[in-house]
Write a protein that holds these residues in place. Sequence first.
Motif, PDB file in Angstrom:
ATOM      1  N   ASP A  83      12.267  20.205  -2.460  1.00  0.00           N
ATOM      2  CA  ASP A  83      12.849  19.911  -1.153  1.00  0.00           C
ATOM      3  C   ASP A  83      11.827  19.183  -0.298  1.00  0.00           C
ATOM      4  OD1 ASP A  83      13.618  21.831   1.776  1.00  0.00           O
ATOM      5  OD2 ASP A  83      14.389  19.902   1.139  1.00  0.00           O
ATOM      6  N   GLN A  84      12.128  17.909   0.013  1.00  0.00           N
ATOM      7  CA  GLN A  84      11.181  17.115   0.798  1.00  0.00           C
ATOM      8  C   GLN A  84      11.321  17.437   2.262  1.00  0.00           C
ATOM      9  OE1 GLN A  84      11.616  12.880  -0.472  1.00  0.00           O
ATOM     10  NE2 GLN A  84       9.508  12.852   0.248  1.00  0.00           N
ATOM     11  N   GLN A  85      10.252  17.912   2.861  1.00  0.00           N
ATOM     12  CA  GLN A  85      10.292  18.268   4.278  1.00  0.00           C
ATOM     13  C   GLN A  85       9.973  17.086   5.179  1.00  0.00           C
ATOM     14  OE1 GLN A  85       8.748  22.255   5.358  1.00  0.00           O
ATOM     15  NE2 GLN A  85       7.938  22.281   3.272  1.00  0.00           N
ATOM     16  N   VAL A  86       9.314  16.082   4.629  1.00  0.00           N
ATOM     17  CA  VAL A  86       9.004  14.855   5.367  1.00  0.00           C
ATOM     18  C   VAL A  86       9.507  13.687   4.522  1.00  0.00           C
ATOM     19  CG1 VAL A  86       7.181  13.399   6.319  1.00  0.00           C
ATOM     20  CG2 VAL A  86       6.979  15.887   6.458  1.00  0.00           C
ATOM     21  N   LYS A  87      10.372  12.885   5.125  1.00  0.00           N
ATOM     22  CA  LYS A  87      11.017  11.815   4.361  1.00  0.00           C
ATOM     23  C   LYS A  87      10.770  10.453   4.999  1.00  0.00           C
ATOM     24  CE  LYS A  87      14.815  14.860   3.037  1.00  0.00           C
ATOM     25  NZ  LYS A  87      16.270  15.101   3.073  1.00  0.00           N
ATOM     26  N   GLN A  88      10.356   9.528   4.159  1.00  0.00           N
ATOM     27  CA  GLN A  88      10.251   8.136   4.558  1.00  0.00           C
ATOM     28  C   GLN A  88      11.220   7.392   3.648  1.00  0.00           C
ATOM     29  OE1 GLN A  88       5.605   8.517   4.539  1.00  0.00           O
ATOM     30  NE2 GLN A  88       6.107   6.644   5.645  1.00  0.00           N
ATOM     31  N   ASN A  89      12.358   7.058   4.197  1.00  0.00           N
ATOM     32  CA  ASN A  89      13.464   6.567   3.365  1.00  0.00           C
ATOM     33  C   ASN A  89      13.340   5.109   2.955  1.00  0.00           C
ATOM     34  OD1 ASN A  89      14.885   9.031   3.219  1.00  0.00           O
ATOM     35  ND2 ASN A  89      15.630   8.720   5.303  1.00  0.00           N
ATOM     36  N   SER A  90      12.425   4.373   3.595  1.00  0.00           N
ATOM     37  CA  SER A  90      12.247   2.966   3.209  1.00  0.00           C
ATOM     38  C   SER A  90      10.982   2.843   2.374  1.00  0.00           C
ATOM     39  CB  SER A  90      12.135   2.088   4.450  1.00  0.00           C
ATOM     40  OG  SER A  90      13.310   2.155   5.214  1.00  0.00           O
ATOM     41  N   PRO A  91      11.116   2.569   1.071  1.00  0.00           N
ATOM     42  CA  PRO A  91       9.909   2.438   0.241  1.00  0.00           C
ATOM     43  C   PRO A  91       9.083   1.213   0.614  1.00  0.00           C
ATOM     44  CG  PRO A  91      11.866   2.732  -1.104  1.00  0.00           C
ATOM     45  CD  PRO A  91      12.328   2.483   0.294  1.00  0.00           C
ATOM     46  N   SER A  92       9.745   0.178   1.168  1.00  0.00           N
ATOM     47  CA  SER A  92       9.013  -1.041   1.494  1.00  0.00           C
ATOM     48  C   SER A  92       9.626  -1.721   2.700  1.00  0.00           C
ATOM     49  CB  SER A  92       8.991  -1.986   0.291  1.00  0.00           C
ATOM     50  OG  SER A  92      10.299  -2.390  -0.039  1.00  0.00           O
ATOM     51  N   LEU A  93       8.794  -2.562   3.345  1.00  0.00           N
ATOM     52  CA  LEU A  93       9.203  -3.300   4.539  1.00  0.00           C
ATOM     53  C   LEU A  93       8.415  -4.597   4.595  1.00  0.00           C
ATOM     54  CD1 LEU A  93      10.671  -3.295   7.365  1.00  0.00           C
ATOM     55  CD2 LEU A  93       8.616  -2.204   8.272  1.00  0.00           C
ATOM     56  N   SER A  94       9.091  -5.710   4.838  1.00  0.00           N
ATOM     57  CA  SER A  94       8.418  -7.008   5.008  1.00  0.00           C
ATOM     58  C   SER A  94       8.656  -7.516   6.408  1.00  0.00           C
ATOM     59  CB  SER A  94       8.951  -8.028   3.993  1.00  0.00           C
ATOM     60  OG  SER A  94       8.509  -7.732   2.708  1.00  0.00           O
ATOM     61  N   VAL A  95       7.590  -7.968   7.051  1.00  0.00           N
ATOM     62  CA  VAL A  95       7.663  -8.435   8.444  1.00  0.00           C
ATOM     63  C   VAL A  95       6.847  -9.706   8.576  1.00  0.00           C
ATOM     64  CG1 VAL A  95       6.995  -7.864  10.803  1.00  0.00           C
ATOM     65  CG2 VAL A  95       8.019  -6.118   9.360  1.00  0.00           C
ATOM     66  N   GLN A  96       7.295 -10.605   9.421  1.00  0.00           N
ATOM     67  CA  GLN A  96       6.562 -11.842   9.685  1.00  0.00           C
ATOM     68  C   GLN A  96       5.388 -11.533  10.617  1.00  0.00           C
ATOM     69  OE1 GLN A  96       8.361 -14.202   8.035  1.00  0.00           O
ATOM     70  NE2 GLN A  96       6.723 -15.729   8.230  1.00  0.00           N
ATOM     71  N   GLU A  97       4.288 -12.209  10.386  1.00  0.00           N
ATOM     72  CA  GLU A  97       3.115 -12.060  11.256  1.00  0.00           C
ATOM     73  C   GLU A  97       3.505 -12.328  12.707  1.00  0.00           C
ATOM     74  OE1 GLU A  97      -0.034 -14.744  10.248  1.00  0.00           O
ATOM     75  OE2 GLU A  97      -1.409 -13.953  11.762  1.00  0.00           O
ATOM     76  N   LYS A 100       5.573   0.913   1.990  1.00  0.00           N
ATOM     77  CA  LYS A 100       4.669  -0.215   1.785  1.00  0.00           C
ATOM     78  C   LYS A 100       5.049  -1.344   2.724  1.00  0.00           C
ATOM     79  CE  LYS A 100       2.739  -3.257  -1.747  1.00  0.00           C
ATOM     80  NZ  LYS A 100       2.735  -3.643  -3.163  1.00  0.00           N
ATOM     81  N   LEU A 101       4.134  -1.658   3.645  1.00  0.00           N
ATOM     82  CA  LEU A 101       4.350  -2.734   4.610  1.00  0.00           C
ATOM     83  C   LEU A 101       3.675  -4.011   4.137  1.00  0.00           C
ATOM     84  CD1 LEU A 101       5.250  -3.782   7.435  1.00  0.00           C
ATOM     85  CD2 LEU A 101       3.050  -2.967   8.307  1.00  0.00           C
ATOM     86  N   SER A 102       4.429  -5.093   4.131  1.00  0.00           N
ATOM     87  CA  SER A 102       3.882  -6.409   3.811  1.00  0.00           C
ATOM     88  C   SER A 102       4.084  -7.292   5.029  1.00  0.00           C
ATOM     89  CB  SER A 102       4.580  -7.022   2.597  1.00  0.00           C
ATOM     90  OG  SER A 102       4.424  -6.190   1.457  1.00  0.00           O
ATOM     91  N   VAL A 103       2.977  -7.794   5.580  1.00  0.00           N
ATOM     92  CA  VAL A 103       3.042  -8.701   6.726  1.00  0.00           C
ATOM     93  C   VAL A 103       2.804 -10.106   6.203  1.00  0.00           C
ATOM     94  CG1 VAL A 103       2.111  -9.296   8.975  1.00  0.00           C
ATOM     95  CG2 VAL A 103       2.230  -6.896   8.263  1.00  0.00           C
ATOM     96  N   ILE A 104       3.793 -10.950   6.377  1.00  0.00           N
ATOM     97  CA  ILE A 104       3.761 -12.297   5.802  1.00  0.00           C
ATOM     98  C   ILE A 104       3.187 -13.274   6.804  1.00  0.00           C
ATOM     99  CG2 ILE A 104       5.192 -14.098   4.747  1.00  0.00           C
ATOM    100  CD1 ILE A 104       7.251 -11.705   4.339  1.00  0.00           C
ATOM    101  N   PRO A 105       2.119 -14.003   6.404  1.00  0.00           N
ATOM    102  CA  PRO A 105       1.507 -14.963   7.350  1.00  0.00           C
ATOM    103  C   PRO A 105       2.459 -16.111   7.684  1.00  0.00           C
ATOM    104  CG  PRO A 105       0.071 -14.512   5.472  1.00  0.00           C
ATOM    105  CD  PRO A 105       1.396 -13.910   5.163  1.00  0.00           C
TER     106      PRO A 105
END
Lengths: 113, 114
Positions: free
Chosen positions: B1-15, B109-114
């Motif tokens: 039973d996960q007591q802390v959940k981060q439902n998005s395994p990854s995220l990409s955002v522009q610089e 996992k956050l990816s910031v795209i230049p």
Amino acid sequence: DAGVTQSPTHLIKTRGQQVTLRCSPKSGHDTVSWYQQALGQGPQFIFQYYEEEERQRGNFPDRFSGHQFPNYSSELNVNALLLGDSALYLCASSWRGGYNEQFFGPGTRLTVL
Amino acid sequence: DQQVKQNSPSLSVQEGRISILNCDYTNSMFDYFLWYKKYPAEGPTFLISISSIKDKNEDGRFTVFLNKSAKHLSLHIVPSQPGDSAVYFCAASGLAAGSYQLTFGKGTKLSVIP
């Protein structure tokens, strides 16, 4: 100011063997916690040592044991290694038992073959 | 039973844009929350924390928001920089209940795209 240090960096063992990992806390810290991080997972709490005693323990079997020395450094011992013990072992230190942020070392990568 | 959940395994955002990382928890005993950043081959690095008596805490480009009724917290990074690319972990503890252990989510996992 030295941060949290851990040794060794990497370790390869075979099933059934025993291993000892070491941790020196950040200067000024007196509390050490150990975590196991499997691939793709967040760190899982093993136990915490404060004033040379195990103060709190997570859901890990008795094969996992530890010790804290008078200089606040700590050891994690794992007996009868299983393949599933392969993971990154992280040590974290804090002040006065963790009423604040825990600072992590770089970890020891343990591989059990 | 996960007591802390981060439902998005990854995220990409522009610089230069805002990054918003989300975290949900189920244990009502949790009263202290932290965000950590992790680069490969390094241990987690503490970023920012918040106590349950607050609903917002800021530190430079990083702001954490806590919604206790929804058992939800979020980390905002503004503006996002390429060096922010890493795995971000949400963690919680129940200090008032005498629990000092940190319970972690699985990370985003956050990816910031230049």
